[in-house]
Design an enzyme around this catalytic site. Structure first.
Site, PDB file in Angstrom:
ATOM      1  N   THR A 182     -27.426 -10.119  18.248  1.00  0.00           N
ATOM      2  CA  THR A 182     -26.486  -9.061  17.857  1.00  0.00           C
ATOM      3  C   THR A 182     -25.880  -8.378  19.092  1.00  0.00           C
ATOM      4  OG1 THR A 182     -27.697  -8.683  15.850  1.00  0.00           O
ATOM      5  CG2 THR A 182     -26.521  -6.776  16.714  1.00  0.00           C
ATOM      6  N   ARG A 210     -27.955 -10.736   2.003  1.00  0.00           N
ATOM      7  CA  ARG A 210     -28.872  -9.893   2.793  1.00  0.00           C
ATOM      8  C   ARG A 210     -28.076  -8.981   3.746  1.00  0.00           C
ATOM      9  NH1 ARG A 210     -29.974  -9.310   8.600  1.00  0.00           N
ATOM     10  NH2 ARG A 210     -32.107  -8.605   8.793  1.00  0.00           N
ATOM     11  N   GLY A 212     -28.543  -6.355   7.016  1.00  0.00           N
ATOM     12  CA  GLY A 212     -29.473  -5.900   8.050  1.00  0.00           C
ATOM     13  C   GLY A 212     -29.249  -4.446   8.407  1.00  0.00           C
ATOM     14  N   ASP A 213     -29.865  -4.031   9.508  1.00  0.00           N
ATOM     15  CA  ASP A 213     -29.761  -2.636   9.943  1.00  0.00           C
ATOM     16  C   ASP A 213     -28.437  -2.326  10.637  1.00  0.00           C
ATOM     17  OD1 ASP A 213     -30.661  -4.412  12.023  1.00  0.00           O
ATOM     18  OD2 ASP A 213     -30.920  -2.644  13.284  1.00  0.00           O
ATOM     19  N   THR A 233     -31.021  -3.492  18.035  1.00  0.00           N
ATOM     20  CA  THR A 233     -31.065  -4.935  17.810  1.00  0.00           C
ATOM     21  C   THR A 233     -32.505  -5.365  17.608  1.00  0.00           C
ATOM     22  OG1 THR A 233     -30.628  -7.109  18.730  1.00  0.00           O
ATOM     23  CG2 THR A 233     -31.028  -5.348  20.324  1.00  0.00           C
ATOM     24  N   GLY A 234     -32.708  -6.280  16.678  1.00  0.00           N
ATOM     25  CA  GLY A 234     -34.067  -6.733  16.420  1.00  0.00           C
ATOM     26  C   GLY A 234     -34.221  -7.090  14.957  1.00  0.00           C
ATOM     27  N   GLY A 236     -34.094  -6.560  11.614  1.00  0.00           N
ATOM     28  CA  GLY A 236     -33.376  -5.492  10.909  1.00  0.00           C
ATOM     29  C   GLY A 236     -34.155  -4.774   9.828  1.00  0.00           C
TER      30      GLY A 236
HETATM   31  N1  ASP Z   1     -30.713  -6.468  13.645  1.00  0.00           N
HETATM   32  C1  ASP Z   1     -29.950  -7.619  13.239  1.00  0.00           C
HETATM   33  C2  ASP Z   1     -30.187  -7.885  11.777  1.00  0.00           C
HETATM   34  O1  ASP Z   1     -31.304  -7.726  11.333  1.00  0.00           O
HETATM   35  C3  ASP Z   1     -30.300  -8.834  13.996  1.00  0.00           C
HETATM   36  C4  ASP Z   1     -30.250  -8.693  15.485  1.00  0.00           C
HETATM   37  O2  ASP Z   1     -30.361  -7.611  16.029  1.00  0.00           O
HETATM   38  O3  ASP Z   1     -30.055  -9.710  16.151  1.00  0.00           O
HETATM   39  O4  ASP Z   1     -29.276  -8.310  11.104  1.00  0.00           O
END
Ligand code: ASP
Length: 315
Positions: A182, A210, A212-213, A233-234, A236
């Site tokens: 991300t 789905r 994400g965050d 990022t991470g 989510g």
């Molecule tokens: N946080 C993002 C998600 O869960 C993914 C990412 O940070 O790479 O969609």
């Protein structure tokens, strides 16, 4: 004129030097540097934090290396569905989109939502129709295709047809091994105004629909001139449950923690407690930047008017 600063990320996860070729490493660092320079140039010319982070995110979305815009990961259905959000810390206005396809720069669409829709969050078909109405640039499916992401998806796409447990394991392995990707940017401009933005293709093989965050205001993206601008990022799901970005702001506002302290509490204590891997970038109104993560690496950088500057990948 106060100190102005821009910080960026290009995703967090298990990013290890031994898995990287020297060429790829250079390409990532160059991609980060160019995007950071583009946003910082806007700040230097007296531009707003919002315009600076938008310039940065557009460049990262156009770069195939990052999981946002062009180069987004594939969903379970083998298509790309992108999420993005932007927030203005001066007005607390925000715009976000989720599950959009064929939009060249989802961050442009999120900005349109913020400025011209009377709404904050649009999804799927409604977001696409709004994009067309606002004249946002669209691209065919081929534009978004990358062999690397396709191979990554192909390796796991059939897994849950055969065995759910196996899927889980494979998905977790993939998340551990293949990074997240991300992109995000936060800035504090010459007027002390703060803004934050995040854009993503989400997670490989994610289920249809789905979210994400990243596009959720308060979870993956938040900005408030009183406190900070944050982009996460991470994994989510955990960032949503932790309401991670807003929690940093709350810790600063209600508990008087510094930006760095607040981010460390959320990333190293609260997220860890629920198994949330990843990180975040932040700026405050004094132009301080912080980049905090609990994963092996995070593509990241910051640049400030006091001359401080860095881009990095590993811990
Ligand atoms: N946080 C993002 C998600 O869960 C993914 C990412 O940070 O790479 O969609």
């Amino acid at each position: 004129m106060s100190r102005f600063t821009l910080a960026i990320h290009g995703g967090a996860g298990t990013i290890l030097k031994e898995d990287m070729t020297p060429e790829l490493e250079l390409a990532y660092l160059a991609g980060l540097q160019q995007a950071m320079d583009a946003g910082f140039a806007v700040l230097e010319q007296g531009g707003s934090a919002i315009n600076a982070i938008k310039a940065t995110i557009v460049m990262l979305e156009d770069n195939m290396l990052f999981n946002a815009g062009r180069g987004s990961v594939f969903t379970k259905k083998g298509v790309q569905e992108m999420d993005a959000a932007i927030m203005d810390g001066k007005t607390l206005e925000a715009g976000a989109v989720t599950g959009v396809r064929n939009v060249r720069n989802p961050i442009e669409l999120a900005t349109e939502v913020m400025l011209n829709s009377n709404h904050v969050f649009l999804s799927g078909k409604g977001a696409s129709d709004f994009a067309i109405k606002q004249g946002i640039k669209l691209e065919p499916d081929e534009y978004f295709f990358s062999q690397f992401r396709y191979d990554q998806w192909k390796a796991i796409r059939d897994s849950d047809t055969y065995s759910l447990d196996h899927t889980h394991q494979r998905l977790e392995e993939l998340m551990r091994d293949k990074k997240f990707g991300t992109v995000g940017a936060v800035a504090c401009d010459q007027q002390g105004n703060i803004a934050a933005a995040t854009s993503t293709g989400g997670m490989t093989n994610k289920k249809y629909g789905r979210i994400g965050d990243s596009p959720m205001i308060g979870a993956g993206t938040y900005a408030n001139n009183l406190t900070c601008g944050i982009s996460c990022t991470g994994h989510g799901e955990m960032f949503i449950r932790a309401v991670a970005a807003h929690d940093v702001s709350c810790l600063m506002e209600y508990k008087g923690l510094s930006l760095q302290q607040a981010m460390e509490v959320v990333v190293h204590e609260k997220l860890i407690a629920i198994g949330g891997e990843g990180g975040m970038i932040g700026v405050d109104a004094e132009g301080n930047a912080a980049l905090v993560f609990n994963s092996q690496g995070m593509y990241r950088g910051y640049k400030s008017s006091d001359g401080k500057e860095m881009v990095a990948i590993y811990k």
